[in-house]
Design an enzyme around this catalytic site. Structure first.
Site, PDB file in Angstrom:
ATOM      1  N   HIS A   1      21.578  21.077  10.080  1.00  0.00           N
ATOM      2  CA  HIS A   1      21.957  21.765   9.031  1.00  0.00           C
ATOM      3  C   HIS A   1      20.870  22.890   8.723  1.00  0.00           C
ATOM      4  O   HIS A   1      19.825  22.434   8.677  1.00  0.00           O
ATOM      5  CB  HIS A   1      22.208  20.780   7.756  1.00  0.00           C
TER       6      HIS A   1
ATOM      7  N   GLY B   1      48.543  48.379  24.825  1.00  0.00           N
ATOM      8  CA  GLY B   1      48.135  47.118  25.068  1.00  0.00           C
ATOM      9  C   GLY B   1      47.460  46.250  23.725  1.00  0.00           C
ATOM     10  O   GLY B   1      46.829  46.944  23.077  1.00  0.00           O
TER      11      GLY B   1
ATOM     12  N   GLY C   1      45.927  43.157  24.764  1.00  0.00           N
ATOM     13  CA  GLY C   1      45.112  41.925  25.207  1.00  0.00           C
ATOM     14  C   GLY C   1      43.716  41.935  25.154  1.00  0.00           C
ATOM     15  O   GLY C   1      43.246  42.870  24.377  1.00  0.00           O
TER      16      GLY C   1
ATOM     17  N   GLY D   1      29.499  44.004  43.941  1.00  0.00           N
ATOM     18  CA  GLY D   1      29.381  43.520  42.745  1.00  0.00           C
ATOM     19  C   GLY D   1      30.476  42.736  42.373  1.00  0.00           C
ATOM     20  O   GLY D   1      30.389  41.687  41.403  1.00  0.00           O
TER      21      GLY D   1
ATOM     22  N   ALA E   1      39.590  44.619  55.175  1.00  0.00           N
ATOM     23  CA  ALA E   1      40.155  43.413  56.001  1.00  0.00           C
ATOM     24  C   ALA E   1      41.658  43.364  56.002  1.00  0.00           C
ATOM     25  O   ALA E   1      42.044  43.497  54.849  1.00  0.00           O
ATOM     26  CB  ALA E   1      39.352  42.298  55.981  1.00  0.00           C
TER      27      ALA E   1
END
Ligand SMILES: Cc1cc2nc3c(=O)[nH]c(=O)nc-3n(C[C@H](O)[C@H](O)[C@H](O)COP(=O)(O)OP(=O)(O)OC[C@H]3O[C@@H](n4cnc5c(N)ncnc54)[C@H](O)[C@@H]3O)c2cc1C
Length: 470
Positions: A446, A182, A184, A45, A120
């Protein structure tokens, strides 16, 4: 084992089946290349679906619903006993994610390209060794191995223990109190989500403002809302220590020249992610890195001309549509070396899914100042706009940046209701290089939220016309 073409098993091997990798595979196979995707994760995923965009947005939508329900009185609606079942909020999110992941599994196994479940690593510039014991060769490669949570800045934090964003998504009970390290997008989104589900949240951020990539006015608006909603926000801090104190976790930091301590049941470590390149043996393929990040040119080509990279492993923006664009460009350039494409960040868009949302595209004033780009800016507040007043969504503003000579729109920012949706009008305008005069003249229905853009557009159009007439 594999049928060999042009001396290689495959035309293109793509390492990683997340958003960047899948986009590259779809494009390469669509161009007729013999393509393989190698995916080494336990689940299929990629970050966006499993532990990034989709689960967090599912949770933030639930946070919006409870917030509206608690304030239903504003519209004369009685919902006096609003309560929640946190486990059920998380369970709905899980159901959604399973469905999104199933779709991705179907796409990856649709037979348009070969799909292998294995890790890999390079053994030479054209050969990969797979964790299932096989090897394969390819004429070209796209590396799209994503990112991993960064290491904590000091060992005491490791010893104290903390939640990552991955862990936070698996909780079945909200912590009573939480320190968010943090400032962010990930940090602010989780901070508001937990706060709206009654967790006492304290944010500790190193920069002078949360969301340091955004203009200060946008960040300050969100900080104002957070503080009003009871989130404690410390900015301009330096973390110095962490430890356990009874049942609580305590963080010590310097702030305004003082040593400050805060304690909570849990810590959420949201200090960023690092490109996931450590196990790839890139040196065996002649691929150079800039720190952990795979260095690429605008054609997404690495230092080894037949190897490309896309997504969080190369950056510089950890945003899913950028990963997709980079993957498509890499595969296109492999398929069509005579007519290469390159990545262009002129329309760089970022959205923060808090309430108010923040959507931003193109140039910021901070960036214009740093790069010495001439600009004019105009803003308009949501507390003076018909539709947002109807919605009682009074926080925030829209801002347009324009070229002072031509009026071309250089950037836009929307802090406010559905800011992440509204910014798309400015993305479209900028994609067609429209001027503020053209935007102001465009019909806007509008009363809509979108018509708010006409106010800064008209203000700038007036100003620029005056200057041109002098
Ligand atoms: C909490 C959170 C919220 C986010 N919200 C948003 C948002 O709202 N909007 C947005 O635009 N972005 C968001 N992001 C960022 C976004 O999720 C990423 O930018 C994007 O998913 C990166 O895609 P990718 O293809 O580069 O990497 P990934 O999707 O991580 O894919 C990499 C894949 O490579 C595989 N892999 C790794 N190494 C190997 C190997 N050696 N061999 C084989 N396979 C390997 C992994 O298993 C993985 O499936 C969020 C991120 C987080 C953490």
């Amino acid at each position: 084992m594999f049928s060999r073409m042009n001396g290689f098993d495959f035309d293109v091997a793509i390492i990683g089946g997340g958003s960047g990798g899948y986009a590259a595979a779809r494009t390469a196979a669509g161009a007729g290349l013999n393509t393989v995707v190698i995916e080494g994760g336990k689940e299929i995923g990629g970050l966006c679906i499993l532990r990034g965009c989709m689960p967090t947005k599912a949770l933030l939508y639930a946070a919006d619903v409870i917030h509206l329900a608690r304030h239903a009185n504003t519209w004369g609606i009685r919902a006096s006993e609003v309560s929640f079942d946190f486990a059920q909020v998380m369970a709905r999110k899980n159901t959604m994610i399973e469905e999104f992941a199933d779709d991705r599994v179907r796409e990856l196994t649709s037979g348009k390209f070969k799909f292998i479940r294995a890790h890999a690593r390079f053994v030479d510039p054209h050969t990969l060794a797979l964790s299932n014991g096989e090897t394969l060769t390819a004429g070209n490669f796209v590396i799209s191995t994503g990112s991993v949570v960064s290491q904590p800045p000091f060992p005491q934090l490791e010893q104290t223990g903390y939640l990552t964003s991955d862990d936070a998504l698996t909780l079945v009970e909200a912590p009573k109190s939480l320190i968010v390290l943090g400032g962010g997008a990930v940090a602010v989104e989780f901070a508001q989500f937990f706060a709206r589900f009654d967790t006492k949240v304290t944010m500790v951020q190193r920069s002078q403002h949360i969301l340091r990539d955004f203009d200060t006015d946008a960040a300050a608006e969100l900080e104002k809302v957070f503080r009003r909603d009871g989130i404690t926000v410390f900015t301009g801090t330096k973390l110095v220590d962490a430890r356990r104190e009874g049942n609580l976790k305590e963080v010590t930091f310097e702030h305004n020249g003082n040593t400050t301590r805060v304690a909570a049941e849990e810590i959420l470590f949201a200090l960023g992610r690092t490109p996931n390149t450590a196990g790839l043996q890139l040196e065996k393929a002649g691929v150079t890195t800039d720190g952990p990040r795979i260095a690429t040119n605008p054609q997404m080509q690495t230092s080894a001309p037949h190897i490309y990279a896309a997504g969080d492993c190369t950056g510089p923006h950890e945003i899913v549509h950028i990963a997709v664009q980079q993957g498509e460009i890499a595969a296109h350039n492999i398929a069509h070396p005579g007519r290469t494409r390159h990545i262009d960040y002129r329309l760089l868009t970022q959205v923060v899914f808090t309430d108010p949302q923040i959507g931003m595209v193109g140039l910021t004033e901070k960036e214009a100042r740093a790069r010495n780009v001439p600009w004019l800016a105009a803003t308009y507040p949501f507390n003076d706009h018909g539709k947002s007043l109807i919605m009682d969504a009074r926080d925030g503003f829209v801002k347009l940046l324009a070229d002072p000579k031509t009026g071309e729109i250089l950037g836009g920012c929307c802090v406010g209701p559905m800011g992440g949706e509204l910014i798309h009008e400015i993305i479209a305008a900028m994609a067609r290089r429209m001027t503020v005069h053209e935007l102001a003249a465009m019909p806007h229905y509008h009363p809509t939220l979108a018509e708010i853009w006409t106010y800064p557009a008209e203000a700038l159009a007036g100003q620029i016309r005056v200057e041109q007439n002098l």
